[in-house]
Design a protein around this motif. Sequence first.
Motif, PDB file in Angstrom:
ATOM      1  N   MET A  52       0.715  -1.166   0.070  1.00 58.54           N
ATOM      2  CA  MET A  52      -0.006   0.028  -0.158  1.00 58.54           C
ATOM      3  C   MET A  52       1.049   1.241  -0.215  1.00 58.54           C
ATOM      4  SD  MET A  52      -2.518   1.474   2.830  1.00 58.54           S
ATOM      5  CE  MET A  52      -1.270   1.948   3.900  1.00 58.54           C
ATOM      6  N   MET A  53       2.048   1.245   0.724  1.00 52.03           N
ATOM      7  CA  MET A  53       2.807   2.387   0.926  1.00 52.03           C
ATOM      8  C   MET A  53       3.689   2.670  -0.323  1.00 52.03           C
ATOM      9  SD  MET A  53       1.892   4.015   3.679  1.00 52.03           S
ATOM     10  CE  MET A  53       3.036   5.266   3.680  1.00 52.03           C
ATOM     11  N   ALA A  54       3.891   1.479  -0.833  1.00 54.61           N
ATOM     12  CA  ALA A  54       4.709   1.789  -2.179  1.00 54.61           C
ATOM     13  C   ALA A  54       3.966   2.161  -3.378  1.00 54.61           C
ATOM     14  CB  ALA A  54       5.448   0.425  -2.758  1.00 54.61           C
ATOM     15  N   ASP A  55       2.698   1.618  -3.470  1.00 56.45           N
ATOM     16  CA  ASP A  55       1.730   2.330  -4.388  1.00 56.45           C
ATOM     17  C   ASP A  55       1.506   3.621  -4.121  1.00 56.45           C
ATOM     18  OD1 ASP A  55       1.434  -0.315  -5.267  1.00 56.45           O
ATOM     19  OD2 ASP A  55      -0.537  -0.612  -4.429  1.00 56.45           O
ATOM     20  N   ALA A  56       1.314   4.269  -2.755  1.00 53.97           N
ATOM     21  CA  ALA A  56       1.076   5.521  -2.551  1.00 53.97           C
ATOM     22  C   ALA A  56       2.075   6.340  -2.896  1.00 53.97           C
ATOM     23  CB  ALA A  56       0.738   5.527  -0.995  1.00 53.97           C
ATOM     24  N   ARG A  57       3.465   5.871  -2.620  1.00 56.05           N
ATOM     25  CA  ARG A  57       4.725   6.827  -2.885  1.00 56.05           C
ATOM     26  C   ARG A  57       4.696   6.938  -4.648  1.00 56.05           C
ATOM     27  NH1 ARG A  57       7.021   3.888   1.306  1.00 56.05           N
ATOM     28  NH2 ARG A  57       7.528   2.218  -0.223  1.00 56.05           N
ATOM     29  N   ASP A  58       4.404   5.943  -5.276  1.00 51.79           N
ATOM     30  CA  ASP A  58       4.510   6.237  -6.743  1.00 51.79           C
ATOM     31  C   ASP A  58       3.226   6.800  -7.360  1.00 51.79           C
ATOM     32  OD1 ASP A  58       6.440   3.855  -6.756  1.00 51.79           O
ATOM     33  OD2 ASP A  58       4.869   2.269  -7.539  1.00 51.79           O
ATOM     34  N   ILE A  59       2.131   6.751  -6.750  1.00 50.48           N
ATOM     35  CA  ILE A  59       1.044   7.790  -7.250  1.00 50.48           C
ATOM     36  C   ILE A  59       1.513   9.127  -6.801  1.00 50.48           C
ATOM     37  CG2 ILE A  59      -1.277   8.675  -6.702  1.00 50.48           C
ATOM     38  CD1 ILE A  59      -1.960   5.316  -6.371  1.00 50.48           C
ATOM     39  N   ALA A  60       1.773   9.611  -5.531  1.00 50.48           N
ATOM     40  CA  ALA A  60       2.478  10.742  -5.352  1.00 50.48           C
ATOM     41  C   ALA A  60       3.497  11.284  -6.047  1.00 50.48           C
ATOM     42  CB  ALA A  60       2.824  10.793  -3.667  1.00 50.48           C
ATOM     43  N   THR A  61       4.373  10.432  -6.304  1.00 49.73           N
ATOM     44  CA  THR A  61       5.500  10.900  -7.267  1.00 49.73           C
ATOM     45  C   THR A  61       5.175  11.150  -8.782  1.00 49.73           C
ATOM     46  OG1 THR A  61       7.070   9.473  -5.717  1.00 49.73           O
ATOM     47  CG2 THR A  61       7.748  10.102  -8.108  1.00 49.73           C
ATOM     48  N   GLN A  62       4.276  10.359  -9.153  1.00 48.34           N
ATOM     49  CA  GLN A  62       3.625  10.805 -10.461  1.00 48.34           C
ATOM     50  C   GLN A  62       2.921  12.049 -10.582  1.00 48.34           C
ATOM     51  OE1 GLN A  62       4.567   9.003 -13.294  1.00 48.34           O
ATOM     52  NE2 GLN A  62       3.495  10.702 -14.334  1.00 48.34           N
ATOM     53  N   ARG A  63       2.039  12.509  -9.549  1.00 51.52           N
ATOM     54  CA  ARG A  63       1.610  13.594  -9.485  1.00 51.52           C
ATOM     55  C   ARG A  63       2.557  14.698  -9.443  1.00 51.52           C
ATOM     56  NH1 ARG A  63      -3.553  11.583  -5.451  1.00 51.52           N
ATOM     57  NH2 ARG A  63      -4.651  10.482  -7.283  1.00 51.52           N
ATOM     58  N   MET A  64       3.542  14.681  -8.665  1.00 50.82           N
ATOM     59  CA  MET A  64       4.589  15.612  -8.727  1.00 50.82           C
ATOM     60  C   MET A  64       5.332  15.992  -9.942  1.00 50.82           C
ATOM     61  SD  MET A  64       7.983  16.023  -6.331  1.00 50.82           S
ATOM     62  CE  MET A  64       8.604  14.439  -6.931  1.00 50.82           C
ATOM     63  N   ILE A  65       5.573  14.766 -10.637  1.00 50.49           N
ATOM     64  CA  ILE A  65       6.138  14.888 -11.866  1.00 50.49           C
ATOM     65  C   ILE A  65       5.359  15.681 -12.887  1.00 50.49           C
ATOM     66  CG2 ILE A  65       6.982  13.608 -13.822  1.00 50.49           C
ATOM     67  CD1 ILE A  65       7.922  11.339 -11.929  1.00 50.49           C
ATOM     68  N   GLU A  66       4.040  15.278 -12.949  1.00 49.15           N
ATOM     69  CA  GLU A  66       2.931  15.993 -13.689  1.00 49.15           C
ATOM     70  C   GLU A  66       3.119  17.503 -13.471  1.00 49.15           C
ATOM     71  OE1 GLU A  66      -0.715  13.516 -13.275  1.00 49.15           O
ATOM     72  OE2 GLU A  66       0.171  11.688 -14.186  1.00 49.15           O
ATOM     73  N   GLU A  67       2.691  17.761 -12.255  1.00 43.99           N
ATOM     74  CA  GLU A  67       3.058  19.403 -11.950  1.00 43.99           C
ATOM     75  C   GLU A  67       4.273  19.917 -12.402  1.00 43.99           C
ATOM     76  OE1 GLU A  67       2.994  21.844  -7.776  1.00 43.99           O
ATOM     77  OE2 GLU A  67       1.584  20.090  -7.867  1.00 43.99           O
ATOM     78  N   ALA A  68       5.266  19.194 -12.379  1.00 48.62           N
ATOM     79  CA  ALA A  68       6.750  19.798 -12.776  1.00 48.62           C
ATOM     80  C   ALA A  68       6.539  19.911 -14.416  1.00 48.62           C
ATOM     81  CB  ALA A  68       7.775  18.927 -12.337  1.00 48.62           C
ATOM     82  N   GLN A  69       5.984  18.863 -15.152  1.00 46.31           N
ATOM     83  CA  GLN A  69       6.067  18.830 -16.430  1.00 46.31           C
ATOM     84  C   GLN A  69       5.068  20.212 -17.016  1.00 46.31           C
ATOM     85  OE1 GLN A  69       4.553  14.983 -17.156  1.00 46.31           O
ATOM     86  NE2 GLN A  69       6.709  14.293 -17.544  1.00 46.31           N
ATOM     87  N   GLN A  70       4.047  20.494 -16.292  1.00 49.00           N
ATOM     88  CA  GLN A  70       3.128  21.388 -16.711  1.00 49.00           C
ATOM     89  C   GLN A  70       3.894  22.932 -16.483  1.00 49.00           C
ATOM     90  OE1 GLN A  70      -0.235  21.215 -14.004  1.00 49.00           O
ATOM     91  NE2 GLN A  70      -1.063  19.338 -15.351  1.00 49.00           N
ATOM     92  N   MET A  71       4.891  22.847 -15.631  1.00 50.26           N
ATOM     93  CA  MET A  71       5.725  24.161 -15.466  1.00 50.26           C
ATOM     94  C   MET A  71       6.863  24.281 -16.472  1.00 50.26           C
ATOM     95  SD  MET A  71       6.103  23.852 -11.228  1.00 50.26           S
ATOM     96  CE  MET A  71       6.673  25.493 -11.196  1.00 50.26           C
ATOM     97  N   GLY A  72       7.048  23.074 -17.493  1.00 47.96           N
ATOM     98  CA  GLY A  72       8.262  23.044 -18.268  1.00 47.96           C
ATOM     99  C   GLY A  72       9.484  22.517 -17.653  1.00 47.96           C
ATOM    100  N   ALA A  73       9.694  21.803 -16.501  1.00 47.62           N
ATOM    101  CA  ALA A  73      10.704  21.713 -15.832  1.00 47.62           C
ATOM    102  C   ALA A  73      11.250  20.264 -16.627  1.00 47.62           C
ATOM    103  CB  ALA A  73      10.194  20.915 -14.397  1.00 47.62           C
ATOM    104  N   ASP A  74      12.734  20.241 -16.393  1.00 45.92           N
ATOM    105  CA  ASP A  74      13.475  19.257 -16.898  1.00 45.92           C
ATOM    106  C   ASP A  74      13.910  18.159 -15.767  1.00 45.92           C
ATOM    107  OD1 ASP A  74      13.721  20.195 -19.375  1.00 45.92           O
ATOM    108  OD2 ASP A  74      15.279  21.658 -18.702  1.00 45.92           O
ATOM    109  N   ALA A  75      13.732  18.748 -14.573  1.00 50.25           N
ATOM    110  CA  ALA A  75      14.115  17.577 -13.281  1.00 50.25           C
ATOM    111  C   ALA A  75      13.308  18.222 -12.111  1.00 50.25           C
ATOM    112  CB  ALA A  75      15.384  17.891 -13.252  1.00 50.25           C
ATOM    113  N   ILE A  76      13.721  17.546 -11.015  1.00 47.60           N
ATOM    114  CA  ILE A  76      12.971  18.147  -9.839  1.00 47.60           C
ATOM    115  C   ILE A  76      14.292  17.730  -8.806  1.00 47.60           C
ATOM    116  CG2 ILE A  76      11.515  17.748  -7.759  1.00 47.60           C
ATOM    117  CD1 ILE A  76       9.661  16.547 -10.023  1.00 47.60           C
ATOM    118  N   VAL A  77      14.444  18.562  -7.971  1.00 47.03           N
ATOM    119  CA  VAL A  77      15.792  18.647  -7.010  1.00 47.03           C
ATOM    120  C   VAL A  77      15.369  18.571  -5.605  1.00 47.03           C
ATOM    121  CG1 VAL A  77      17.644  19.498  -8.563  1.00 47.03           C
ATOM    122  CG2 VAL A  77      16.520  21.270  -7.042  1.00 47.03           C
TER     123      VAL A  77
END
Length: 103
Positions: A52-77
């Motif tokens: 459950m926690m591994a799935d939750a981390r994956d979902i949360a990470t994907q949502r963060m990546i999508e937000e960064a992509q909308q900003m035009g980001a190349d990476a997240i530090v």
Amino acid sequence: MILVTTEYISGRELETLGLVKGSTIQTVNVAHDIGASLKTLIGGELKRYNEMMADARDIATQRMIEEAQQMGADAIVDVRYTTSSIMQSAAEVMVYGTAVKYR
């Protein structure tokens, strides 16, 4: 998308775009919860909760990546994870970091 826990990416100059985050609240079903309660009597790994926690981390990470992509980001530090208990058998996982663009 490159994700790192450091403030930099070796060999790259970075332009800061801003904070990005992702979160989710997950729970297990009642049958797994009852089984986990019994498992606490004898000890051992709670595999369904780990899943459950591994799935939750994956979902949360994907949502963060999508937000960064909308900003035009190349990476997240400076990527960081945090968790909190919402109620019995339910946990929130949040991930956050700084979206950056290569110069």
